[in-house]
Design a protein around this motif. Structure first.
Motif, PDB file in Angstrom:
ATOM      1  N   GLY A   1       5.822 -10.918  -3.347  1.00  0.00           N
ATOM      2  CA  GLY A   1       4.426 -10.675  -3.665  1.00  0.00           C
ATOM      3  C   GLY A   1       4.290  -9.698  -4.814  1.00  0.00           C
ATOM      4  O   GLY A   1       5.257  -9.386  -5.508  1.00  0.00           O
TER       5      GLY A   1
ATOM      6  N   TRP B   1       2.260  -5.951  -6.307  1.00  0.00           N
ATOM      7  CA  TRP B   1       1.435  -4.759  -6.141  1.00  0.00           C
ATOM      8  C   TRP B   1       0.563  -4.627  -7.386  1.00  0.00           C
ATOM      9  O   TRP B   1       1.073  -4.578  -8.503  1.00  0.00           O
TER      10      TRP B   1
ATOM     11  N   VAL C   1      -3.448  -2.805  -4.373  1.00  0.00           N
ATOM     12  CA  VAL C   1      -3.658  -4.072  -3.672  1.00  0.00           C
ATOM     13  C   VAL C   1      -2.323  -4.790  -3.578  1.00  0.00           C
ATOM     14  O   VAL C   1      -1.634  -4.962  -4.589  1.00  0.00           O
ATOM     15  N   TYR C   2      -1.962  -5.166  -2.351  1.00  0.00           N
ATOM     16  CA  TYR C   2      -0.736  -5.947  -2.175  1.00  0.00           C
ATOM     17  C   TYR C   2      -1.137  -7.392  -1.903  1.00  0.00           C
ATOM     18  O   TYR C   2      -1.909  -7.672  -0.976  1.00  0.00           O
ATOM     19  N   ALA C   3      -0.643  -8.291  -2.720  1.00  0.00           N
ATOM     20  CA  ALA C   3      -0.915  -9.719  -2.516  1.00  0.00           C
ATOM     21  C   ALA C   3       0.415 -10.417  -2.288  1.00  0.00           C
ATOM     22  O   ALA C   3       1.282 -10.416  -3.164  1.00  0.00           O
ATOM     23  N   GLY C   4       0.602 -10.962  -1.102  1.00  0.00           N
ATOM     24  CA  GLY C   4       1.865 -11.619  -0.772  1.00  0.00           C
ATOM     25  C   GLY C   4       1.623 -12.782   0.161  1.00  0.00           C
ATOM     26  O   GLY C   4       0.472 -13.161   0.441  1.00  0.00           O
TER      27      GLY C   4
ATOM     28  N   GLY D   1      -0.865 -12.482   2.939  1.00  0.00           N
ATOM     29  CA  GLY D   1      -2.257 -12.203   2.622  1.00  0.00           C
ATOM     30  C   GLY D   1      -2.390 -11.012   1.684  1.00  0.00           C
ATOM     31  O   GLY D   1      -1.418 -10.579   1.065  1.00  0.00           O
ATOM     32  N   THR D   2      -3.595 -10.479   1.620  1.00  0.00           N
ATOM     33  CA  THR D   2      -3.898  -9.377   0.696  1.00  0.00           C
ATOM     34  C   THR D   2      -4.265  -8.132   1.495  1.00  0.00           C
ATOM     35  O   THR D   2      -5.018  -8.222   2.466  1.00  0.00           O
ATOM     36  N   ARG D   3      -3.714  -6.988   1.092  1.00  0.00           N
ATOM     37  CA  ARG D   3      -4.062  -5.730   1.760  1.00  0.00           C
ATOM     38  C   ARG D   3      -4.468  -4.732   0.713  1.00  0.00           C
ATOM     39  O   ARG D   3      -3.909  -4.696  -0.371  1.00  0.00           O
ATOM     40  N   ARG D   4      -5.451  -3.894   1.050  1.00  0.00           N
ATOM     41  CA  ARG D   4      -6.007  -2.952   0.066  1.00  0.00           C
ATOM     42  C   ARG D   4      -5.841  -1.539   0.580  1.00  0.00           C
ATOM     43  O   ARG D   4      -6.116  -1.250   1.743  1.00  0.00           O
TER      44      ARG D   4
END
Ligand SMILES: C[S@@+](CC[C@H](N)C(=O)[O-])C[C@H]1O[C@@H](n2cnc3c(N)ncnc32)[C@H](O)[C@@H]1O
Length: 249
Positions: A170, A172, A190-193, A196-199
């Protein structure tokens, strides 16, 4: 995120705790070792209090050097992570606010690593933080503050979005907004992998070293030493980080 969003004091820790020790752009545990060396020298045979102890990145290394460490943190989630580490039973940590919370006893060293003083988002609050450090120290004790030095070239724009890292799992991403009047930088990692996405939000009120010195003087401190990093590197005009050692006279 289009506007500056001010985070609550507990929000950073509640969101970040799950990934704090693994986030690639954070100072690593390796950085904690030179920090602990410098702090242990200042603590001597005495006790230390960490403002914003977090997951114990620095406190664990300092405790391993035989210094008794107490910590204050706004985030129960960060303190839970600390409590789960082997050796954490030697550290006493409480939920509280570094601008106001008093713990029992007097210390020889108070320290705030990795921009923790800047996480207090008003000048009055940061002044209160220095006063609270002074209130916990014996005469001759030290307050050590690690804080980044803003980069004019990066602050000039109203906002920036950039990719911090990408690998097969993913990416960062980092999104920042800047309010120069309030000296506030609000950012969201923001982590997109695949999952899903986490903020993860962070809000800081930056202060130039000279402003920190003035806050320190208001609380009865004088600057004893300032270096560029925990290895005691020399501060230069290009330095983007600084470690200030204030002495309570
Ligand atoms: C950037 S982290 C640093 C954690 C740790 N000192 C380190 O170096 O890894 C800042 C910590 O300060 C805490 N914090 C932020 N504002 C605070 C406040 N006003 N009172 C107490 N803790 C606060 C956060 O919950 C977080 O754990």
């Amino acid at each position: 995120m289009t506007d500056i969003r001010i985070t609550d004091i507990w929000e950073y820790g509640e969101k970040w705790a799950e990934i704090y020790d693994a986030y690639p752009a954070h100072p690593s545990a390796a950085d904690a070792e030179p920090a602990a060396d410098l702090l242990a020298e200042l603590a001597g045979a005495g006790e230390a209090l960490e403002f914003g102890i977090g997951t114990g990145r620095v406190a664990m290394a300092l405790s391993a050097r035989g210094v008794r460490v107490t910590g204050i943190d706004a985030s129960p989630a960060m303190l839970d992570r600390l409590a789960g580490k082997p050796g954490a039973e030697k550290i006493s940590a409480v939920v509280g606010d570094i601008t106001a919370t008093r713990v029992t006893g007097l210390f020889d060293l108070v320290y705030a690593a990795f921009n923790t003083v800047l996480m207090v988002l008003t000048q009055d609050g940061q002044v209160a933080c220095f006063a609270n450090a002074a209130a916990h120290l014996r005469p001759g004790g030290h307050f050590v503050v690690e804080a980044f030095i803003p980069d004019f070239t990066k602050l000039a724009g109203t906002g920036a979005d950039l990719v911090r890292s990408i690998d097969e799992d993913g990416a960062w991403l980092l999104r920042t907004r800047h309010d120069p009047m309030a000296q506030i930088i609000s950012s969201e990692s923001v982590y997109a992998g695949a999952g899903g996405t986490r903020r993860y939000p962070t809000t800081l009120r930056y202060a130039w070293p000279t402003e920190l010195d003035l806050m320190a003087r208001l609380a009865g401190f004088r600057l004893a030493e300032r270096c560029a990093d925990w290895h005691r590197g020399q501060l230069t005009p290009a330095s983007r980080n600084q470690v200030s050692v204030y002495r309570l006279d």
